[in-house]
Motif scaffolding. Structure first.
Motif, PDB file in Angstrom:
ATOM      1  N   CYS A   1       0.860  -1.185   0.000  1.00  0.00           N
ATOM      2  CA  CYS A   1       0.000   0.000   0.000  1.00  0.00           C
ATOM      3  C   CYS A   1       0.897   1.235   0.000  1.00  0.00           C
ATOM      4  O   CYS A   1       0.775   2.090  -0.857  1.00  0.00           O
ATOM      5  CB  CYS A   1      -0.906  -0.040   1.235  1.00  0.00           C
ATOM      6  SG  CYS A   1      -2.001   1.373   1.336  1.00  0.00           S
ATOM      7  N   SER A   2       1.825   1.284   0.973  1.00  0.00           N
ATOM      8  CA  SER A   2       2.737   2.430   1.086  1.00  0.00           C
ATOM      9  C   SER A   2       4.183   1.979   0.975  1.00  0.00           C
ATOM     10  O   SER A   2       4.543   0.909   1.464  1.00  0.00           O
ATOM     11  CB  SER A   2       2.628   3.080   2.467  1.00  0.00           C
ATOM     12  OG  SER A   2       1.303   3.396   2.779  1.00  0.00           O
TER      13      SER A   2
ATOM     14  N   GLU B   1       7.490   2.152   2.576  1.00  0.00           N
ATOM     15  CA  GLU B   1       7.851   2.452   3.983  1.00  0.00           C
ATOM     16  C   GLU B   1       9.343   2.651   4.156  1.00  0.00           C
ATOM     17  O   GLU B   1       9.787   3.196   5.173  1.00  0.00           O
ATOM     18  CB  GLU B   1       7.375   1.295   4.876  1.00  0.00           C
ATOM     19  CG  GLU B   1       5.858   1.134   4.864  1.00  0.00           C
ATOM     20  CD  GLU B   1       5.394  -0.212   5.410  1.00  0.00           C
ATOM     21  OE1 GLU B   1       6.211  -0.961   5.978  1.00  0.00           O
ATOM     22  OE2 GLU B   1       4.188  -0.512   5.253  1.00  0.00           O
TER      23      GLU B   1
ATOM     24  N   LYS C   1      -0.183   9.358   0.780  1.00  0.00           N
ATOM     25  CA  LYS C   1      -1.298   8.475   1.111  1.00  0.00           C
ATOM     26  C   LYS C   1      -2.561   9.240   1.508  1.00  0.00           C
ATOM     27  O   LYS C   1      -2.500  10.129   2.359  1.00  0.00           O
ATOM     28  CB  LYS C   1      -0.908   7.537   2.261  1.00  0.00           C
ATOM     29  CG  LYS C   1       0.184   6.537   1.908  1.00  0.00           C
ATOM     30  CD  LYS C   1      -0.127   5.685   0.662  1.00  0.00           C
ATOM     31  CE  LYS C   1      -1.366   4.831   0.775  1.00  0.00           C
ATOM     32  NZ  LYS C   1      -1.612   4.079  -0.479  1.00  0.00           N
TER      33      LYS C   1
ATOM     34  N   ARG D   1      -5.025   9.170   3.706  1.00  0.00           N
ATOM     35  CA  ARG D   1      -5.478   8.494   4.913  1.00  0.00           C
ATOM     36  C   ARG D   1      -6.705   9.171   5.511  1.00  0.00           C
ATOM     37  O   ARG D   1      -6.811  10.403   5.504  1.00  0.00           O
ATOM     38  CB  ARG D   1      -4.357   8.472   5.964  1.00  0.00           C
ATOM     39  CG  ARG D   1      -3.037   7.885   5.484  1.00  0.00           C
ATOM     40  CD  ARG D   1      -3.175   6.500   4.865  1.00  0.00           C
ATOM     41  NE  ARG D   1      -3.729   5.513   5.781  1.00  0.00           N
ATOM     42  CZ  ARG D   1      -3.019   4.865   6.703  1.00  0.00           C
ATOM     43  NH1 ARG D   1      -1.728   5.091   6.833  1.00  0.00           N
ATOM     44  NH2 ARG D   1      -3.603   3.988   7.499  1.00  0.00           N
TER      45      ARG D   1
ATOM     46  N   SER E   1      -2.509   9.448  10.804  1.00  0.00           N
ATOM     47  CA  SER E   1      -1.949   8.193  10.290  1.00  0.00           C
ATOM     48  C   SER E   1      -0.770   8.504   9.369  1.00  0.00           C
ATOM     49  O   SER E   1      -0.645   9.621   8.848  1.00  0.00           O
ATOM     50  CB  SER E   1      -3.003   7.427   9.496  1.00  0.00           C
ATOM     51  OG  SER E   1      -4.112   7.140  10.304  1.00  0.00           O
TER      52      SER E   1
ATOM     53  N   GLN F   1       1.449   9.254   6.455  1.00  0.00           N
ATOM     54  CA  GLN F   1       1.031   9.989   5.251  1.00  0.00           C
ATOM     55  C   GLN F   1       1.884   9.673   4.016  1.00  0.00           C
ATOM     56  O   GLN F   1       1.616  10.170   2.935  1.00  0.00           O
ATOM     57  CB  GLN F   1       1.085  11.507   5.525  1.00  0.00           C
ATOM     58  CG  GLN F   1       0.205  11.966   6.698  1.00  0.00           C
ATOM     59  CD  GLN F   1      -1.290  11.948   6.368  1.00  0.00           C
ATOM     60  OE1 GLN F   1      -1.723  12.522   5.380  1.00  0.00           O
ATOM     61  NE2 GLN F   1      -2.081  11.257   7.195  1.00  0.00           N
TER      62      GLN F   1
ATOM     63  N   HIS G   1      -8.499  -3.593  -1.867  1.00  0.00           N
ATOM     64  CA  HIS G   1      -9.403  -2.592  -1.291  1.00  0.00           C
ATOM     65  C   HIS G   1     -10.869  -3.042  -1.411  1.00  0.00           C
ATOM     66  O   HIS G   1     -11.699  -2.655  -0.606  1.00  0.00           O
ATOM     67  CB  HIS G   1      -9.186  -1.224  -1.941  1.00  0.00           C
ATOM     68  CG  HIS G   1      -7.840  -0.645  -1.600  1.00  0.00           C
ATOM     69  ND1 HIS G   1      -6.708  -0.961  -2.302  1.00  0.00           N
ATOM     70  CD2 HIS G   1      -7.457   0.171  -0.593  1.00  0.00           C
ATOM     71  CE1 HIS G   1      -5.670  -0.353  -1.753  1.00  0.00           C
ATOM     72  NE2 HIS G   1      -6.088   0.351  -0.714  1.00  0.00           N
TER      73      HIS G   1
ATOM     74  N   GLU H   1      -2.334  -5.571  -3.232  1.00  0.00           N
ATOM     75  CA  GLU H   1      -1.379  -5.157  -2.192  1.00  0.00           C
ATOM     76  C   GLU H   1      -0.629  -6.369  -1.629  1.00  0.00           C
ATOM     77  O   GLU H   1      -1.240  -7.353  -1.199  1.00  0.00           O
ATOM     78  CB  GLU H   1      -2.107  -4.378  -1.098  1.00  0.00           C
ATOM     79  CG  GLU H   1      -2.512  -3.005  -1.628  1.00  0.00           C
ATOM     80  CD  GLU H   1      -3.119  -2.043  -0.624  1.00  0.00           C
ATOM     81  OE1 GLU H   1      -3.090  -0.826  -0.897  1.00  0.00           O
ATOM     82  OE2 GLU H   1      -3.632  -2.497   0.418  1.00  0.00           O
TER      83      GLU H   1
ATOM     84  N   ALA I   1       2.603  -0.203   7.522  1.00  0.00           N
ATOM     85  CA  ALA I   1       2.198   1.144   7.938  1.00  0.00           C
ATOM     86  C   ALA I   1       0.764   1.447   7.504  1.00  0.00           C
ATOM     87  O   ALA I   1       0.108   2.315   8.074  1.00  0.00           O
ATOM     88  CB  ALA I   1       3.158   2.170   7.349  1.00  0.00           C
ATOM     89  N   SER I   2       0.278   0.767   6.461  1.00  0.00           N
ATOM     90  CA  SER I   2      -1.114   0.947   6.043  1.00  0.00           C
ATOM     91  C   SER I   2      -1.610  -0.317   5.354  1.00  0.00           C
ATOM     92  O   SER I   2      -0.840  -1.010   4.684  1.00  0.00           O
ATOM     93  CB  SER I   2      -1.253   2.163   5.112  1.00  0.00           C
ATOM     94  OG  SER I   2      -0.470   2.006   3.955  1.00  0.00           O
ATOM     95  N   ASP I   3      -2.877  -0.596   5.545  1.00  0.00           N
ATOM     96  CA  ASP I   3      -3.577  -1.692   4.852  1.00  0.00           C
ATOM     97  C   ASP I   3      -2.940  -3.081   5.006  1.00  0.00           C
ATOM     98  O   ASP I   3      -3.032  -3.927   4.092  1.00  0.00           O
ATOM     99  CB  ASP I   3      -3.778  -1.352   3.367  1.00  0.00           C
ATOM    100  CG  ASP I   3      -4.875  -0.290   3.170  1.00  0.00           C
ATOM    101  OD1 ASP I   3      -5.607  -0.003   4.152  1.00  0.00           O
ATOM    102  OD2 ASP I   3      -4.996   0.237   2.058  1.00  0.00           O
TER     103      ASP I   3
END
Ligand code: PEP
Ligand code: MN
Length: 350
Positions: free
Chosen positions: A102-103, A105, A131, A133, A138, A140, A272, A298, A307-309
């Motif tokens: 997703c991100s 990192e 991102k 968010r 959260s 970014q 998603h 993802e 960090a996300s999802d």
């Protein structure tokens, strides 16, 4: 309105029609198919009689486009749009599998993931650096630092990179780095952003808004196309419904509906759309069976600490399994998975 030229129309006749379209205050969009040349005359056409163009030499017929979206419609462009993307094509026989976190990192995370997804059969790498968010507190995204890591990952693997752009202020930076500009669900109706990416010639992956209809998605694509950027992929990523068992509800219907309404490639995002890693492969298989031209998935080496999802991210091994299954379904659909510099076949690596 569409001006359909006779199969033997000369370049001069096409040029003459274009001159007349411009003189009528309309914009010109040329669609040169294998057999027919269709010239789109776009703008306020309702007061202009079709006879104005019908009488011109080389013109076979003039049709009004009935849909509110014109350039995106199959009526205007009957053949599938197929466009090249660093070594493979989207929208044709090949199925594009875009994968990554997703991100972005950090350097190690994205480079490790890039190698893993390539080995598993992906043909492009995704990773967000800005991102969208829900909470401002959260993570970014890493911004330009993340783009540098993505560029290094591309250099090492040959995978083109797909990155979300959140605002037109990021455009100059983004076009220097990325191969595909992703417009996220939350920005599907950010018309200024759509116009800005329409001015570029960088391919666009346009995601369906959380509560957007198929027609609204196509109208958003029209913004990009009307700027002259013809390389638009549409992405179904699940919509909001009353159902809470999954993050969103996959609108599988959208795939055949879009394929009939538009010539643009259609991609599905099972991550998603479901929000749960356990359901991703099932929906990925369904998407290819339904006629999707690709997937965006993802994948994270350590989803529990993403960090996300993280919840919806596949580990590389699970992703590799998913690709094998999707490859088999692709065969049934008389299609094959796109590869970059590699030699993936449904039977494994050649
Ligand atoms: C993403 O791709 O990470 C993303 C934020 O997707 P969407 O815009 O579909 O929510
Ligand atoms: Mn995400």
């Amino acid at each position: 309105m569409m001006i359909i030229m006779k199969p033997n129309a000369t370049p001069q006749q096409v040029e003459n029609v274009i001159t007349h379209i411009k003189a009528a205050g309309l914009s010109v969009h040329l669609s040169q198919g294998v057999e027919t040349t269709i010239i789109g005359a776009i703008g306020e056409t309702h007061n202009i009689p079709t006879e104005r163009f019908e009488v011109l030499d080389g013109v076979q017929e003039v049709q009004r486009i009935t849909k509110p979206y014109k350039l995106a419609s199959r009526q205007f462009h009957p053949e599938n749009s197929v466009f090249p993307l660093d070594g493979f094509t989207v929208g044709g026989e090949e199925i594009a599998i875009i994968a990554g976190p997703c991100s972005v990192e950090g350097r190690t995370q994205i480079i490790e993931t890039a190698h893993a997804v390539k080995e598993a059969g992906a043909c492009a790498l995704r990773g967000g650096v800005f991102k969208p968010r829900t909470s401002p507190y959260s993570f970014q995204g890493l911004g330009e630092e993340g783009l540098e890591y993505l560029a290094e990952a591309r250099e090492q693997t040959g995978l083109p990179i797909v990155v979300e752009i959140m605002s037109q202020t990021q455009l100059d930076l983004m076009v220097r780095y990325v191969d595909v500009l992703q417009i996220g669900a939350r920005n599907m109706q950010n018309f200024n952003l759509l116009r800005a990416v329409g001015e570029t010639r960088t391919p666009v992956l346009l995601k369906r808004g959380l509560s957007a209809t198929i027609e609204e998605l196509l109208m958003s694509a029209e913004y990009v196309l009307s700027g002259g950027n013809k390389q638009v992929m549409l992405c179904e990523r699940g919509i909001r419904t009353f159902e809470t068992a999954t993050r969103n509800t996959t609108d599988i219907n959208a795939i055949p509906v879009l394929k009939s309404l538009t010539h643009l490639p259609v991609i599905l995002d099972p991550s998603h759309a479901t929000g749960h890693a356990d359901y991703v492969a099932a929906i990925a298989r369904a998407a290819i069976a339904a006629g999707a031209d690709g997937l965006i998935v993802e994948v994270h080496p350590d989803p529990a600490n993403a960090a996300s999802d993280g919840k919806q991210s596949l580990k590389p091994e699970a992703f590799a399994n998913m690709v094998k299954q999707v490859g088999q379904i692709a065969q049934i659909m008389e299609r094959r998975l796109a590869v970059v510099h590699g030699a993936y076949t449904p039977h494994g690596w050649a």
